[in-house]
Design an enzyme around this catalytic site. Structure first.
Site, mmCIF file in Angstrom:
data_model
loop_
_atom_site.group_PDB
_atom_site.id
_atom_site.type_symbol
_atom_site.label_atom_id
_atom_site.label_comp_id
_atom_site.label_asym_id
_atom_site.label_seq_id
_atom_site.Cartn_x
_atom_site.Cartn_y
_atom_site.Cartn_z
ATOM 1 C CD GLU A 228 -61.965 15.968 28.258
ATOM 2 O OE1 GLU A 228 -61.202 16.691 27.565
ATOM 3 O OE2 GLU A 228 -61.779 14.767 28.464
ATOM 4 C CB CYS A 262 -57.874 14.844 26.681
ATOM 5 S SG CYS A 262 -58.527 14.031 28.134
HETATM 6 P P1 NDP Z 1 -63.594 12.344 17.179
HETATM 7 O O1 NDP Z 1 -63.859 13.582 17.912
HETATM 8 O O2 NDP Z 1 -63.930 12.308 15.720
HETATM 9 O O3 NDP Z 1 -64.392 11.129 17.891
HETATM 10 C C1 NDP Z 1 -64.919 11.188 19.190
HETATM 11 C C2 NDP Z 1 -66.392 10.823 19.180
HETATM 12 O O4 NDP Z 1 -67.130 11.818 18.477
HETATM 13 C C3 NDP Z 1 -66.694 9.518 18.448
HETATM 14 O O5 NDP Z 1 -67.745 8.854 19.090
HETATM 15 C C4 NDP Z 1 -67.105 9.986 17.068
HETATM 16 O O6 NDP Z 1 -67.882 9.043 16.377
HETATM 17 C C5 NDP Z 1 -67.888 11.226 17.423
HETATM 18 N N1 NDP Z 1 -68.015 12.193 16.341
HETATM 19 C C6 NDP Z 1 -67.065 12.580 15.458
HETATM 20 N N2 NDP Z 1 -67.547 13.524 14.620
HETATM 21 C C7 NDP Z 1 -68.833 13.743 14.981
HETATM 22 C C8 NDP Z 1 -69.859 14.591 14.481
HETATM 23 N N3 NDP Z 1 -69.658 15.409 13.467
HETATM 24 N N4 NDP Z 1 -71.055 14.534 15.078
HETATM 25 C C9 NDP Z 1 -71.269 13.716 16.101
HETATM 26 N N5 NDP Z 1 -70.351 12.896 16.622
HETATM 27 C C10 NDP Z 1 -69.134 12.902 16.073
HETATM 28 O O7 NDP Z 1 -62.094 11.951 17.385
HETATM 29 P P2 NDP Z 1 -61.135 11.020 16.496
HETATM 30 O O8 NDP Z 1 -61.324 9.638 16.950
HETATM 31 O O9 NDP Z 1 -61.281 11.230 15.026
HETATM 32 O O10 NDP Z 1 -59.730 11.597 16.943
HETATM 33 C C11 NDP Z 1 -59.234 12.786 16.327
HETATM 34 C C12 NDP Z 1 -58.506 13.651 17.295
HETATM 35 O O11 NDP Z 1 -59.408 14.096 18.301
HETATM 36 C C13 NDP Z 1 -57.404 12.979 18.088
HETATM 37 O O12 NDP Z 1 -56.233 12.865 17.348
HETATM 38 C C14 NDP Z 1 -57.311 13.899 19.267
HETATM 39 O O13 NDP Z 1 -56.570 15.029 18.903
HETATM 40 C C15 NDP Z 1 -58.742 14.280 19.536
HETATM 41 N N6 NDP Z 1 -59.372 13.421 20.556
HETATM 42 C C16 NDP Z 1 -59.458 13.884 21.836
HETATM 43 C C17 NDP Z 1 -59.960 13.070 22.824
HETATM 44 C C18 NDP Z 1 -60.059 13.514 24.217
HETATM 45 O O14 NDP Z 1 -59.864 12.724 25.136
HETATM 46 N N7 NDP Z 1 -60.435 14.736 24.466
HETATM 47 C C19 NDP Z 1 -60.392 11.701 22.562
HETATM 48 C C20 NDP Z 1 -60.305 11.334 21.176
HETATM 49 C C21 NDP Z 1 -59.809 12.177 20.237
HETATM 50 P P3 NDP Z 1 -67.234 8.104 15.227
HETATM 51 O O15 NDP Z 1 -66.142 7.329 15.881
HETATM 52 O O16 NDP Z 1 -68.365 7.269 14.786
HETATM 53 O O17 NDP Z 1 -66.720 9.045 14.168
#
Ligand code: NDP
Length: 454
Positions: A228, A262
């Site tokens: 998602e 989202c």
């Molecule tokens: P991320 O996708 O980086 O974070 C979401 C989760 O994924 C966190 O638990 C993060 O861990 C983990 N994660 C990130 N990179 C990796 C990887 N390479 N391998 C495994 N796990 C990973 O989102 P951000 O917080 O950086 O937000 C950035 C952008 O993402 C937002 O501005 C928005 O556009 C989008 N977003 C969308 C969401 C939605 O509801 N669909 C929710 C959040 C963000 P950790 O925190 O330890 O890096």
């Protein structure tokens, strides 16, 4: 390594959490295997009781959890209360419906008896984001646990206190040891967890970049994923729409959760003939919203969750204005502590601008003007994302027909896109694949087992 819980309203470090050592991670993975073994052997009625107990705990302590959410990621506390209540709803919903959704289905074949059953799969890794730090987890956990699976939570690094609280709630509700565990680890250690043979599947909510990485790892390991990944949802206002209502709902649909959702409406695609009238009303509603301390009940918009996310948002606005968008409201970084960003309204937005092409995760509303329905649908679909979409028209049938042409997973007519435990939720294209919630959601992490008896 440590994880910091930082109050985005002040920048103050609230608490510091130690990451798990390799040995602790190994212990957790082994406990997860044992937890799965115990939990998958329970009956639906035993699982139902645990989920109902979790719902009761969430309802009893709504205020406490809402304050925790608000402190750790900046959501206005009023919205955080709604989030906690929705988690209780999801637990109750799957407690009540899970058995029916997963009932075996007899199938006529050449066997004396044959049927399909939905068996649990094993420990599922949930990689979750910070924006709805309770809801995203319960949305994944309630069906996954009801189906008899175990879950390992890798929560976003900026919400470690919420992650620990959720583990506490589910333990207190009566889950066997190891069935739901919070793994305090950074994203760099997710690959090793996915590759561990004890982990059977992965669900991720987050950015497209994280989704690509996690899905590639899981693909190489031949493990199922549900992704998602956010979106850039279109909000179509046709020329016969009720403009007062559309503008009122548009303001909420863009700014809920301080714009960090989202399924927030992120592209306002408006029929030329009514664009000025719509814009005037939309602007008036946006101007009423109060930006401020998320702990205060009158606040509509709190700070953004992290300073780097606010910087990204501001870059998107600045570069779009440079490219020719008209800045009608906001767009200035406020001075002082806290990661606040004002409600920002942009007119004359065209493709090629960052606010058109990228996901804007904050209170920024870009308005596009289009000549007719055809142009509206074409523009809506020229997005890399495909999560949700809303269509507004006095003619419901026309709006429904337009809505069905949108390349999205969720269509709403004369309403804002929202998640509801009763309806499957998820997207297509770069918004991901698979579904959460509804009957489809609980079946994602099951072994669809065919049984043939001669
Ligand atoms: P991320 O996708 O980086 O974070 C979401 C989760 O994924 C966190 O638990 C993060 O861990 C983990 N994660 C990130 N990179 C990796 C990887 N390479 N391998 C495994 N796990 C990973 O989102 P951000 O917080 O950086 O937000 C950035 C952008 O993402 C937002 O501005 C928005 O556009 C989008 N977003 C969308 C969401 C939605 O509801 N669909 C929710 C959040 C963000 P950790 O925190 O330890 O890096």
């Amino acid at each position: 390594m440590v994880m910091e819980s930082i109050n985005p309203a002040t920048g103050e470090v609230l608490e510091v959490f130690e990451e798990l050592t390799d040995q602790q991670l190994e212990t957790a993975l082994e406990a997860s295997r044992e937890g799965f073994s115990a939990w998958s052997a329970t009956t639906f009625s035993q699982r139902r009781k645990v989920l109902q107990a979790a719902a009761a705990l969430l309802r009893q302590n709504t205020g406490e959890y809402a304050e925790l959410i608000s402190r750790e990621m900046g959501k206005p506390v009023k919205e955080a209360r709604g989030e906690v209540e929705k988690c209780a709803w999801a637990c109750d919903y799957y407690a009540e419906q899970g058995e029916r959704f997963l009932a075996s289905e007899p199938i006529d074949t050449d066997a004396s008896r044959s049927y399909v059953r939905y068996a649990p799969l094993g420990p599922v890794l949930a990689v979750m984001p910070w924006n709805f730090p309770f809801w995203q987890v319960f949305r994944a956990a309630a069906p996954t646990l009801m189906a008899g699976n175990a879950m390992l939570l890798k929560h976003a690094s900026n919400v470690p206190a919420c992650a620990a609280a959720i583990e506490g709630i589910l333990a207190e509700a009566g889950l066997p040891r190891g069935t739901f565990q919070n793994l305090a680890i950074g994203s760099g250690r997710v690959e090793a967890v996915i590759n561990d043979p004890r982990v059977r599947a992965v669900t991720l909510t987050g950015s497209e970049a994280a989704g690509r990485k996690v899905a590639a790892t899981a693909g190489a390991a031949i493990k199922k994923t549900v992704l998602e990944l956010g979106g850039s949802d279109p909000f179509l206002v046709l020329e016969d729409a009720d403009l007062d209502e559309a503008a009122r709902v548009a303001a909420t649909a863009r700014t809920i959760n301080s714009g960090q959702s989202c399924i927030a409406a992120k592209r306002f695609i408006v029929a030329d003939r009514v664009a000025d009238d719509f814009l005037e009303r939309f602007r008036a509603h946006l101007e009423e919203l109060r930006l401020g301390n998320p702990a205060e009940p009158e606040t509509h918009i709190g700070p953004q969750a992290r300073h780097d996310l606010r910087d990204t948002l501001h870059r998107q606005v600045r570069d779009s204005v440079k490219a020719g968008a008209d800045l009608l409201m906001g767009g200035e970084m406020p001075p002082g502590k806290g990661y606040y960003y004002p409600v920002t309204l942009l007119d004359g937005v065209t493709e090629g601008m960052p606010v058109a092409d990228e996901e804007t995760f904050g209170p920024v509303a870009p308005v596009f003007r289009v000549p007719d329905d055809e142009a509206a649908v074409a523009l809506a679909n020229r997005s890399r994302y495909g999560l949700g979409g809303a269509v507004w028209s006095a003619d419901r049938e026309r709006a429904e027909a337009v809505g069905q042409r949108l390349e999205v997973g969720c269509v709403f007519v004369n309403g804002m896109v929202k998640s509801d435990p009763r309806l499957p939720f998820g997207g297509i294209k770069a918004s991901g694949y698979g579904r959460e919630l509804g009957q489809q959601g609980i079946r994602e992490f099951t072994n669809v087992q065919s049984v043939w008896i001669g």
